[in-house]
Scaffold this motif. Structure first.
Motif, PDB file in Angstrom:
ATOM      1  N   TYR A   4      -3.871   0.515 -13.677  1.00 15.84           N
ATOM      2  CA  TYR A   4      -3.974   0.128 -12.265  1.00 15.84           C
ATOM      3  C   TYR A   4      -4.363   1.360 -11.461  1.00 15.84           C
ATOM      4  CZ  TYR A   4      -2.668  -2.372  -7.952  1.00 15.84           C
ATOM      5  OH  TYR A   4      -2.670  -2.995  -6.719  1.00 15.84           O
TER       6      TYR A   4
ATOM      7  N   ALA B  65      -0.406  -5.426  -6.303  1.00 14.47           N
ATOM      8  CA  ALA B  65       0.690  -5.180  -7.251  1.00 14.47           C
ATOM      9  C   ALA B  65       1.984  -5.824  -6.774  1.00 14.47           C
ATOM     10  CB  ALA B  65       0.878  -3.673  -7.447  1.00 14.47           C
ATOM     11  N   ALA B  66       2.327  -5.617  -5.508  1.00 11.79           N
ATOM     12  CA  ALA B  66       3.556  -6.193  -4.973  1.00 11.79           C
ATOM     13  C   ALA B  66       3.515  -7.712  -5.016  1.00 11.79           C
ATOM     14  CB  ALA B  66       3.775  -5.706  -3.540  1.00 11.79           C
TER      15      ALA B  66
ATOM     16  N   THR C 291       7.393  -2.159  -6.899  1.00 15.00           N
ATOM     17  CA  THR C 291       6.731  -1.182  -6.034  1.00 15.00           C
ATOM     18  C   THR C 291       7.745  -0.588  -5.065  1.00 15.00           C
ATOM     19  OG1 THR C 291       6.145  -2.856  -4.371  1.00 15.00           O
ATOM     20  CG2 THR C 291       4.543  -2.449  -6.131  1.00 15.00           C
ATOM     21  N   ASP C 292       7.351   0.520  -4.433  1.00 14.97           N
ATOM     22  CA  ASP C 292       8.195   1.069  -3.376  1.00 14.97           C
ATOM     23  C   ASP C 292       7.854   0.376  -2.058  1.00 14.97           C
ATOM     24  OD1 ASP C 292       5.841   2.205  -2.454  1.00 14.97           O
ATOM     25  OD2 ASP C 292       6.405   4.269  -2.896  1.00 14.97           O
TER      26      ASP C 292
ATOM     27  N   GLY D 145       4.186  -0.060  -1.272  1.00 13.22           N
ATOM     28  CA  GLY D 145       3.340  -0.822  -2.179  1.00 13.22           C
ATOM     29  C   GLY D 145       2.875  -0.049  -3.390  1.00 13.22           C
ATOM     30  N   LEU D 146       3.335   1.212  -3.545  1.00 15.56           N
ATOM     31  CA  LEU D 146       2.977   1.999  -4.728  1.00 15.56           C
ATOM     32  C   LEU D 146       3.796   1.529  -5.922  1.00 15.56           C
ATOM     33  CD1 LEU D 146       2.936   5.611  -3.211  1.00 15.56           C
ATOM     34  CD2 LEU D 146       1.078   3.953  -3.298  1.00 15.56           C
ATOM     35  N   ILE D 147       3.162   1.474  -7.086  1.00 16.67           N
ATOM     36  CA  ILE D 147       3.854   1.012  -8.285  1.00 16.67           C
ATOM     37  C   ILE D 147       4.880   2.053  -8.731  1.00 16.67           C
ATOM     38  CG2 ILE D 147       3.564   0.450 -10.732  1.00 16.67           C
ATOM     39  CD1 ILE D 147       0.904  -0.805 -10.066  1.00 16.67           C
TER      40      ILE D 147
ATOM     41  N   SER E 287       4.644   1.313 -15.550  1.00 20.66           N
ATOM     42  CA  SER E 287       5.429   0.511 -14.615  1.00 20.66           C
ATOM     43  C   SER E 287       6.846   0.318 -15.134  1.00 20.66           C
ATOM     44  CB  SER E 287       4.759  -0.856 -14.419  1.00 20.66           C
ATOM     45  OG  SER E 287       5.653  -1.781 -13.829  1.00 20.66           O
TER      46      SER E 287
ATOM     47  N   ALA F 259       0.035   3.045 -14.005  1.00 14.64           N
ATOM     48  CA  ALA F 259      -0.484   3.256 -12.649  1.00 14.64           C
ATOM     49  C   ALA F 259      -0.851   4.715 -12.474  1.00 14.64           C
ATOM     50  CB  ALA F 259       0.548   2.847 -11.605  1.00 14.64           C
TER      51      ALA F 259
ATOM     52  N   ALA G 269      -2.151   5.006  -6.450  1.00 10.51           N
ATOM     53  CA  ALA G 269      -1.565   3.677  -6.639  1.00 10.51           C
ATOM     54  C   ALA G 269      -0.152   3.778  -7.193  1.00 10.51           C
ATOM     55  CB  ALA G 269      -2.421   2.847  -7.588  1.00 10.51           C
ATOM     56  N   ALA G 270       0.250   4.983  -7.610  1.00 12.04           N
ATOM     57  CA  ALA G 270       1.526   5.166  -8.303  1.00 12.04           C
ATOM     58  C   ALA G 270       2.481   6.033  -7.501  1.00 12.04           C
ATOM     59  CB  ALA G 270       1.281   5.794  -9.676  1.00 12.04           C
TER      60      ALA G 270
END
Length: 392
Positions: free
Chosen positions: A104, A243-244, A250-251, A254-256, A264, A272, A276-277
């Motif tokens: 991702y 992702a969410a 996610t936090d 919206g970050l994985i 993940s 991720a 994105a992570a």
């Protein structure tokens, strides 16, 4: 090893493209199949977007050309849904793509939805097309000696304001920032930075946040009104909600959420990378930059190659090394940093800094070319002793 193992990489920015190319090289003697998905066939050099905004013509790079001779399949389309339990991705709301492993790499963009008027009266550097429209508007404003506001005093805002002023010396450019531009740098680099902005004739407006963007002005929280014939918005970050919405952990941004191997925490078959992570080191969380993103892509490609062969992997380690800032085409400042990005005493300025910054900006494309045939490293620092212990 899993035969006919299908790896899908979502996103072909700096990190996604690098991970796909490196994966192809690292798994070339296996039965792994790799597919790279991206909405556009054009590779976007985000490090040069401020040059496009200033009206400069840059070379265009096509993703299929960069993938030539790798065996990676390119699918042009937008991922509209992920079904993690079924390990499927919906492309453009219709086609379904199955995966065994998912990388991702859907990056971030500038957030314009939190300040009234920013989404309708300001431009961003989110895409070359938007930057190109800003450049066209800039030419109109320059013809009448108008005023440009750049909102956001981070490195992107600084580079954009300097590039615009140098390319259009008749413009009045105002850089608006809540904090002092370059505040994260050491005193020597910061002094040089401010001197360069002054030499370029850029007006600094600091100490107050923007509360509204109007068609012809920017309104600040302290009541000041700054005239603006055209506004460039460079502050605030958002990530796609994909992702969410899929139920991947996610936090709050919206970050994985990932484990120490960048997998993940809720779906280990998903890796991720980049911005994105939510990647944490012992000294804190990494923020999304090309400097940190490429190492996550390199690490993840190597990790997946080991996993499909049934081998063990070590945790990801990373430390920051520098903060390169261009100040137009003829000037720059490079602040060298410790692993946690606090400034060291050393910095580069002037011509040597220009050459250094150009090397940094051009390095991803060079890395992609060589990575088809060898393992090229993008990790300058693993963070030293501080990253040998796990994050809290």
């Amino acid at each position: 090893m899993n035969h006919d193992h299908h790896i899908v990489v979502l996103g072909a920015g700096y990190t996604g493209l690098f991970s796909a190319i490196r994966l192809a090289h690292r798994t070339r003697r296996t039965d792994v199949k790799i597919t790279l998905v991206n909405p556009s066939s054009r590779f976007v050099e985000r490090l040069r977007m401020h040059q496009i905004a200033a009206g400069q013509e840059l070379a265009e790079h096509q993703i299929p050309d960069l993938l030539a001779d790798t065996g990676v399949t390119f699918v042009q389309g937008t991922a509209t849904a992920i079904a993690p339990e079924a390990r499927q991705i919906t492309i453009d709301g219709a086609d379904v793509l199955s995966y065994d492993t998912l990388v991702y790499a859907l990056g971030s963009s500038t957030e314009t939805g939190t300040v009234p008027g920013a989404d309708t009266h300001a431009f961003t550097l989110n895409t070359p097309e938007i930057a190109g429209r800003f450049a066209a508007r800039l030419r109109e404003v320059a013809a009448s000696g108008g005023t440009v506001t750049v909102c956001g005093g981070g490195l992107t805002g600084i580079e954009a304001a300097a590039e615009i002023t140098e390319s259009h010396p008749g413009l009045n450019v105002t850089l608006i920032s809540r904090d002092e531009p370059g505040a994260m740098m050491g005193s020597k680099a910061r002094t040089y930075l401010h001197g360069a902005l002054h030499r370029l004739g850029i007006t600094l407006t600091t100490g107050s946040r923007v509360t509204k963007v109007l068609p012809d002005a920017v309104e600040l929280a302290d009541g000041r009104i700054v005239r603006s014939d055209v506004c460039l918005w460079t502050t605030g970050v958002k990530v796609p909600p994909l992702a969410a919405a899929a139920g991947i952990a996610t936090d709050d941004r919206g970050l994985i959420l990932v484990d120490p191997t960048l997998r993940s925490v809720s779906h280990p078959e998903i890796h991720a990378i980049g911005d994105a992570a939510a990647v944490r080191m012992a000294w804190g969380q990494i923020h999304g930059t090309c400097q940190s993103g490429l190492p996550t892509a390199q690490y993840t490609a190597d990790t997946i190659a080991r996993l499909v062969r049934g081998r063990t992997v070590k945790p990801f380690r990373f430390g920051y090394f520098h903060q390169p800032v261009s100040l137009g085409r003829r000037d720059a400042v490079i602040q060298f940093t410790k692993a946690d990005e606090t400034p060291r005493r050393m910095c580069l300025t002037g011509r040597s800094a220009v050459a250094y910054k150009e090397m940094v900006s051009g390095s991803p494309l060079t890395t992609y070319r060589f990575s088809k045939h060898m393992n090229v490293t993008t990790i300058i620092s693993k963070g030293g002793r501080a990253t040998r212990r796990p994050a809290a």
